[in-house]
Write an enzyme that holds these catalytic residues in place. Structure first.
Site, PDB file in Angstrom:
ATOM      1  CE  LYS A   1      72.357  73.557  27.978  1.00 48.19           C
ATOM      2  NZ  LYS A   1      72.463  75.047  28.021  1.00 48.19           N
TER       3      LYS A   1
ATOM      4  NE  ARG B   1      77.762  75.238  30.321  1.00 47.71           N
ATOM      5  CZ  ARG B   1      76.897  75.768  31.188  1.00 47.71           C
ATOM      6  NH1 ARG B   1      77.331  76.492  32.204  1.00 47.71           N
ATOM      7  NH2 ARG B   1      75.598  75.574  31.041  1.00 47.71           N
TER       8      ARG B   1
ATOM      9  CE1 TYR C   1      67.572  75.965  30.629  1.00 50.57           C
ATOM     10  CE2 TYR C   1      66.640  74.836  28.731  1.00 50.57           C
ATOM     11  CZ  TYR C   1      67.697  75.061  29.601  1.00 50.57           C
ATOM     12  OH  TYR C   1      68.882  74.383  29.434  1.00 50.57           O
TER      13      TYR C   1
ATOM     14  CD  GLU D   1      66.856  72.080  36.785  1.00 48.45           C
ATOM     15  OE1 GLU D   1      67.915  71.444  36.696  1.00 48.45           O
ATOM     16  OE2 GLU D   1      66.779  73.320  36.610  1.00 48.45           O
TER      17      GLU D   1
ATOM     18  CG  HIS E   1      70.564  72.214  32.496  1.00 46.61           C
ATOM     19  ND1 HIS E   1      70.201  73.511  32.747  1.00 46.61           N
ATOM     20  CD2 HIS E   1      70.057  71.478  33.522  1.00 46.61           C
ATOM     21  CE1 HIS E   1      69.491  73.550  33.879  1.00 46.61           C
ATOM     22  NE2 HIS E   1      69.390  72.325  34.358  1.00 46.61           N
TER      23      HIS E   1
ATOM     24  CG  PHE F   1      68.939  83.967  26.696  1.00 41.97           C
ATOM     25  CD1 PHE F   1      68.481  82.782  27.232  1.00 41.97           C
ATOM     26  CD2 PHE F   1      69.510  84.903  27.562  1.00 41.97           C
ATOM     27  CE1 PHE F   1      68.571  82.510  28.594  1.00 41.97           C
ATOM     28  CE2 PHE F   1      69.608  84.643  28.940  1.00 41.97           C
ATOM     29  CZ  PHE F   1      69.134  83.441  29.446  1.00 41.97           C
TER      30      PHE F   1
ATOM     31  CG  ASN G   1      75.904  76.447  27.435  1.00 37.62           C
ATOM     32  OD1 ASN G   1      75.030  75.620  27.195  1.00 37.62           O
ATOM     33  ND2 ASN G   1      75.758  77.384  28.341  1.00 37.62           N
TER      34      ASN G   1
ATOM     35  NE  ARG H   1      75.881  75.762  37.694  1.00 39.18           N
ATOM     36  CZ  ARG H   1      75.093  76.404  36.804  1.00 39.18           C
ATOM     37  NH1 ARG H   1      73.979  75.829  36.344  1.00 39.18           N
ATOM     38  NH2 ARG H   1      75.414  77.589  36.369  1.00 39.18           N
TER      39      ARG H   1
ATOM     40  CB  THR I   1      76.719  80.571  31.365  1.00 44.51           C
ATOM     41  OG1 THR I   1      76.235  80.311  32.685  1.00 44.51           O
ATOM     42  CG2 THR I   1      75.590  80.444  30.357  1.00 44.51           C
TER      43      THR I   1
HETATM   44  P1  ADP Z   1      73.510  78.005  33.126  1.00 42.06           P
HETATM   45  O1  ADP Z   1      73.144  76.981  32.065  1.00 42.06           O
HETATM   46  O2  ADP Z   1      75.000  78.165  33.247  1.00 42.06           O
HETATM   47  O3  ADP Z   1      72.837  77.730  34.448  1.00 42.06           O
HETATM   48  P2  ADP Z   1      71.578  80.144  32.722  1.00 42.06           P
HETATM   49  O4  ADP Z   1      70.667  79.384  33.639  1.00 42.06           O
HETATM   50  O5  ADP Z   1      71.835  81.581  33.044  1.00 42.06           O
HETATM   51  O6  ADP Z   1      73.003  79.414  32.595  1.00 42.06           O
HETATM   52  O7  ADP Z   1      71.004  80.101  31.237  1.00 42.06           O
HETATM   53  C1  ADP Z   1      70.413  78.935  30.728  1.00 42.06           C
HETATM   54  C2  ADP Z   1      70.926  78.696  29.331  1.00 42.06           C
HETATM   55  O8  ADP Z   1      70.465  79.734  28.474  1.00 42.06           O
HETATM   56  C3  ADP Z   1      72.449  78.706  29.170  1.00 42.06           C
HETATM   57  O9  ADP Z   1      73.076  77.496  29.501  1.00 42.06           O
HETATM   58  C4  ADP Z   1      72.609  79.052  27.709  1.00 42.06           C
HETATM   59  O10 ADP Z   1      72.382  77.885  26.901  1.00 42.06           O
HETATM   60  C5  ADP Z   1      71.460  80.021  27.489  1.00 42.06           C
HETATM   61  N1  ADP Z   1      71.930  81.409  27.671  1.00 42.06           N
HETATM   62  C6  ADP Z   1      72.218  82.026  28.823  1.00 42.06           C
HETATM   63  N2  ADP Z   1      72.627  83.291  28.625  1.00 42.06           N
HETATM   64  C7  ADP Z   1      72.582  83.473  27.288  1.00 42.06           C
HETATM   65  C8  ADP Z   1      72.872  84.575  26.426  1.00 42.06           C
HETATM   66  N3  ADP Z   1      73.281  85.753  26.919  1.00 42.06           N
HETATM   67  N4  ADP Z   1      72.700  84.395  25.098  1.00 42.06           N
HETATM   68  C9  ADP Z   1      72.280  83.223  24.604  1.00 42.06           C
HETATM   69  N5  ADP Z   1      71.976  82.122  25.360  1.00 42.06           N
HETATM   70  C10 ADP Z   1      72.136  82.258  26.686  1.00 42.06           C
HETATM   71 MG    MG Z   2      70.795  77.743  34.899  1.00 40.70          MG
END
Ligand code: ADP
Ligand code: MG
Length: 138
Positions: free
Chosen positions: A9, A102, A49, A126, A115, A57, A112, A85, A91
């Site tokens: 990212k 992370r 997304y 994807e 992805h 968010f 973070n 993962r 996350t």
């Molecule tokens: P992951 O990337 O671990 O699969 P998610 O699919 O739930 O997590 O969310 C996608 C992305 O959105 C996260 O990696 C993070 O960058 C962002 N995100 C998720 N939850 C939050 C939050 N509560 N506040 C801000 N950004 C968030």
């Molecule tokens: Mg995700």
């Protein structure tokens, strides 16, 4: 063998640590079989997304993912989706396990660092979102 889609990212690309992230990926037994640097458009980020479009968010996520270049990658291994993962970590880096990408590099729950696809089905969608088959070499 399975494939998963990884994105390094903007927070990591801006800090010039993509090589450090790649080392952790390779040390975990994942092979980078395709990789390119792109600057996502808002339309691309919104489509990629789409599952999060009703979340609070969503707008800040799209803004962040389009704020600077990213590195998109196809990773291959046995159980690549779950394996990646696991080394990505949670996350929210505050609760991510020691030794994960992370925990090591992420700045916050939004910035973070990486992805990774969350299921083999997501991985198929994807990978083909960013790569055509002729760009992937096993
Ligand atoms: P992951 O990337 O671990 O699969 P998610 O699919 O739930 O997590 O969310 C996608 C992305 O959105 C996260 O990696 C993070 O960058 C962002 N995100 C998720 N939850 C939050 C939050 N509560 N506040 C801000 N950004 C968030
Ligand atoms: Mg995700």
């Amino acid at each position: 063998m399975e494939r998963t889609l990884s994105i390094i990212k903007p927070d990591a690309v801006e800090r010039n640590i993509t090589g450090k992230v790649n080392s952790m990926i390779e040390d975990a037994g994942l092979r980078i079989i395709a990789q390119k640097r792109i600057h996502m458009t808002a339309a691309q980020a919104e489509e990629f997304y789409a599952e999060h479009k009703d979340k609070a968010f969503f707008t800040s996520l799209v803004d962040f993912m389009t704020s600077a270049p990213v590195v998109v990658q196809v990773l291959e291994a046995e159980d690549a989706v779950a394996r990646y993962r696991k080394i990505m970590g949670a996350t929210n880096p505050a609760v991510a396990e020691e030794g994960t990408i992370r925990k090591t590099f992420a700045l916050s729950i939004d910035k973070n660092t990486v992805h990774g696809s969350d299921s083999p089905e997501s991985a198929k969608r994807e990978v083909s979102f960013f790569f055509s088959e002729i760009e992937i070499f096993e």
